[in-house]
Motif scaffolding. Structure first.
Motif, short mmCIF file in Angstrom:
data_model
loop_
_atom_site.label_atom_id
_atom_site.label_comp_id
_atom_site.label_asym_id
_atom_site.label_seq_id
_atom_site.Cartn_x
_atom_site.Cartn_y
_atom_site.Cartn_z
N GLY A 162 0.82 -1.21 0.00
CA GLY A 162 0.00 0.00 0.00
C GLY A 162 0.85 1.26 0.00
O GLY A 162 0.57 2.23 -0.72
N PHE A 163 1.92 1.26 0.80
CA PHE A 163 2.80 2.44 0.86
C PHE A 163 3.53 2.62 -0.47
O PHE A 163 3.71 3.75 -0.95
CB PHE A 163 3.80 2.26 2.01
N LYS A 164 3.94 1.50 -1.07
CA LYS A 164 4.61 1.58 -2.38
C LYS A 164 3.68 2.20 -3.41
O LYS A 164 4.09 3.04 -4.23
CB LYS A 164 5.04 0.19 -2.84
N SER A 165 2.40 1.80 -3.39
CA SER A 165 1.42 2.35 -4.34
C SER A 165 1.21 3.84 -4.10
O SER A 165 1.09 4.63 -5.05
CB SER A 165 0.10 1.61 -4.20
N LEU A 166 1.17 4.24 -2.83
CA LEU A 166 0.99 5.65 -2.49
C LEU A 166 2.14 6.49 -3.04
O LEU A 166 1.93 7.52 -3.68
CB LEU A 166 0.89 5.81 -0.97
N ILE A 167 3.39 6.04 -2.80
CA ILE A 167 4.57 6.79 -3.26
C ILE A 167 4.61 6.81 -4.79
O ILE A 167 4.96 7.82 -5.41
CB ILE A 167 5.86 6.17 -2.69
N GLN A 168 4.23 5.70 -5.41
CA GLN A 168 4.21 5.63 -6.87
C GLN A 168 3.24 6.65 -7.44
O GLN A 168 3.50 7.29 -8.47
CB GLN A 168 3.81 4.21 -7.32
N CYS A 169 2.12 6.84 -6.73
CA CYS A 169 1.12 7.82 -7.18
C CYS A 169 1.62 9.25 -6.96
O CYS A 169 1.45 10.12 -7.81
CB CYS A 169 -0.19 7.59 -6.43
N LEU A 170 2.26 9.48 -5.81
CA LEU A 170 2.73 10.83 -5.49
C LEU A 170 3.91 11.25 -6.35
O LEU A 170 3.96 12.39 -6.83
CB LEU A 170 3.13 10.90 -4.01
N GLU A 171 4.89 10.33 -6.52
CA GLU A 171 6.10 10.66 -7.28
C GLU A 171 6.62 9.40 -7.96
O GLU A 171 7.42 8.64 -7.40
CB GLU A 171 7.17 11.23 -6.34
N PRO A 172 6.16 9.12 -9.18
CA PRO A 172 6.52 7.88 -9.87
C PRO A 172 8.02 7.71 -10.06
O PRO A 172 8.52 6.58 -10.11
CB PRO A 172 5.80 8.01 -11.23
N ALA A 173 8.77 8.81 -10.13
CA ALA A 173 10.20 8.71 -10.39
C ALA A 173 11.02 8.38 -9.15
O ALA A 173 12.22 8.10 -9.24
CB ALA A 173 10.72 10.02 -11.00
N TYR A 174 10.36 8.42 -7.98
CA TYR A 174 11.11 8.20 -6.74
C TYR A 174 11.28 6.72 -6.47
O TYR A 174 10.33 5.94 -6.60
CB TYR A 174 10.38 8.86 -5.56
N SER A 175 12.49 6.34 -6.07
CA SER A 175 12.78 4.95 -5.75
C SER A 175 12.84 4.79 -4.24
O SER A 175 13.69 5.39 -3.58
CB SER A 175 14.12 4.53 -6.38
N LEU A 176 11.94 4.00 -3.69
CA LEU A 176 11.89 3.80 -2.24
C LEU A 176 13.14 3.08 -1.74
O LEU A 176 13.59 2.10 -2.38
CB LEU A 176 10.67 2.97 -1.86
N PRO A 177 13.73 3.53 -0.62
CA PRO A 177 14.87 2.79 -0.05
C PRO A 177 14.40 1.47 0.55
O PRO A 177 13.26 1.34 0.98
CB PRO A 177 15.39 3.74 1.04
N ARG A 178 15.30 0.51 0.58
CA ARG A 178 14.99 -0.78 1.21
C ARG A 178 15.03 -0.63 2.73
O ARG A 178 15.62 0.30 3.27
CB ARG A 178 15.98 -1.85 0.74
#
Length: 424
Positions: A11-27
């Motif tokens: 869910g958090f990954k989907s939220l960040i993808q929606c807010l800023e698709p170019a951002y890569s979440l840290p592990r």
């Protein structure tokens, strides 16, 4: 304030993808590495501060989380070379073992070793009145590896115990219980809450919500009664309105006698709130102020007056007795750590709150203590801040009368003597 593994949640990954698709979440491992690195750097900085300080005191407390897990927090307090008071939490860690004095002492020793705090720097351990931690402090004070550390009971917690005794006696306890039920009615009924807001507007009363007290904090009981007294007539109007309140709930209103007792309770406890606030400030030393303020409270605020009601009289008598018992004010105070601190505090060193014959012995005790110390390097002066001479904030001025009573500084002669001495 979220768990680190939130970065792995779909869910958090989907939220960040929606807010800023170019951002890569840290592990998760990357986040944990950054947190641990920050902790290590901060700990090293704190260790350097501790190494440079002359002496250090500790505060410790064992508490339970919402998940019913026991934790122990250890806080360090010290004055830096430029005369700034610092407080740092050294550790908050789960205490999975039995809460015996031995286990608590072992945990404290582990923290001291972890932060490389030598025995000669350990001055005091501030703790609550639980039997296990009181015993632990006594054992550490006799342990050579802990130097000359002393146990000091938390003034706020001790004052809580004193006030609890007064609040549990009739008729005070019955009035508090009745007020608690009354406030609970408004907290549970949306209809009553809306009606209260309407009555406040009609009667031109300040639109404040009622406060529900918490049994573990006496000042919340004082706040509950004070707010209830402020809202007395709107509350009474709501309870007497048949369109808003059922017949079975109309007897929740306090009687005239109970309202008067509530006024007595608030008047007795009001300065106690100021006392607790003054003795609970992180940026202000409190040990030297404890006994002077308590004794001034006893002699002046808790003095019986002709216009005191029965409830006020009973509360004052109980509070004086409890304060005497828990701080042993009828014993030999001259050599206590509280009086030593008061002698060294410019605000109280005249010891005007003590009998004259006992002052010389108190001064002698501190004089002998000073002679036993090796000459120390002169500490650096703290530079004055730009706002040191700014006028006192308005909210502090309102409490000045209570503070003056607690400090014993509203007697003109004493104030003039202290001011001239400080100026010199």
């Amino acid at each position: 304030m979220r768990p680190v593994n939130i970065v792995s949640g779909e869910g958090f990954k989907s939220l960040i993808q929606c807010l800023e698709p170019a951002y890569s979440l840290p592990r998760r491992e990357t986040v944990m590495h950054a947190v641990k690195s920050k902790y290590t750097t901060t700990k090293q900085t704190l260790q350097t501060k501790i190494e440079n300080c002359k002496a250090l005191s500790l505060t410790t407390d064992i508490w339970t989380s919402n998940q019913m897990e026991s934790y122990m927090t250890v806080t360090a307090h010290f004055i830096s070379n430029n005369w700034l008071l610092h407080s740092f939490v050294l550790e908050t860690k789960e205490l999975g073992v039995s809460h015996t004095a031995a286990n608590i002492g072992e945990r404290l020793s582990e923290v001291m070793a972890d932060f490389r705090i030598p025995a000669e720097k350990r001055v005091a351990i501030v703790h609550d009145n639980a039997a296990n931690i009181v015993l632990c402090a006594e054992q550490l004070s006799r342990n050579p590896s802990w130097g000359k550390v002393q146990g000091v009971r938390c003034t706020g917690h001790t004052l809580q115990l004193c006030i609890n005794v007064a609040l549990k006696k009739d008729p005070v306890c019955r009035v508090v219980a009745a007020a608690r039920r009354l406030v609970g009615h408004f907290k549970k009924s949306a209809k009553a809450t809306v009606a209260l807001a309407d009555k406040q507007k009609q009667q031109n009363v300040v639109e404040h919500k009622l406060i529900q007290d918490v049994s573990t904090r006496w000042n919340s009981t004082q706040c509950m009664l004070e707010r209830l007294l402020e809202q007395r007539w709107p509350v009474t109007a709501v309870l007497s309105d048949p369109n808003t309140t059922q017949r079975s709930d109309r007897d929740l209103d306090l009687t005239a006698v109970q309202w008067r007792i509530a006024e007595d309770i608030v008047s007795v406890l009001k300065p106690m709130v100021t006392l607790t606030e003054l003795l609970s400030q992180d940026d202000n030393v409190s040990l030297s102020a404890t006994l002077p303020m308590l004794i001034n409270m006893k002699r002046r605020h808790l003095l019986l007056r002709e216009d005191d009601g029965a409830a006020a009289t009973a509360m004052k008598n109980t509070l004086r007795e409890e304060i005497d018992k828990r701080w042993e004010l009828n014993g030999e105070l001259q050599t206590s750590i509280y009086i030593k601190a008061a002698v060294l505090d410019p605000r109280f060193k005249s010891l005007s709150f003590m009998e004259e014959e006992k002052r010389d012995e108190a001064y002698t005790t501190v004089f002998e203590l000073a002679e036993s110390l090796t000459p120390a390097e002169e500490p650096a002066q703290r530079p004055l801040d730009e706002d040191d001479n700014e006028p006192m904030p308005l909210q502090k001025k309102r409490k000045q009368d209570e503070i003056s009573m607690l400090m014993g500084t509203d007697e003109e002669q004493q104030a003039e003597e202290q001011n001239s001495e400080m100026e010199r």
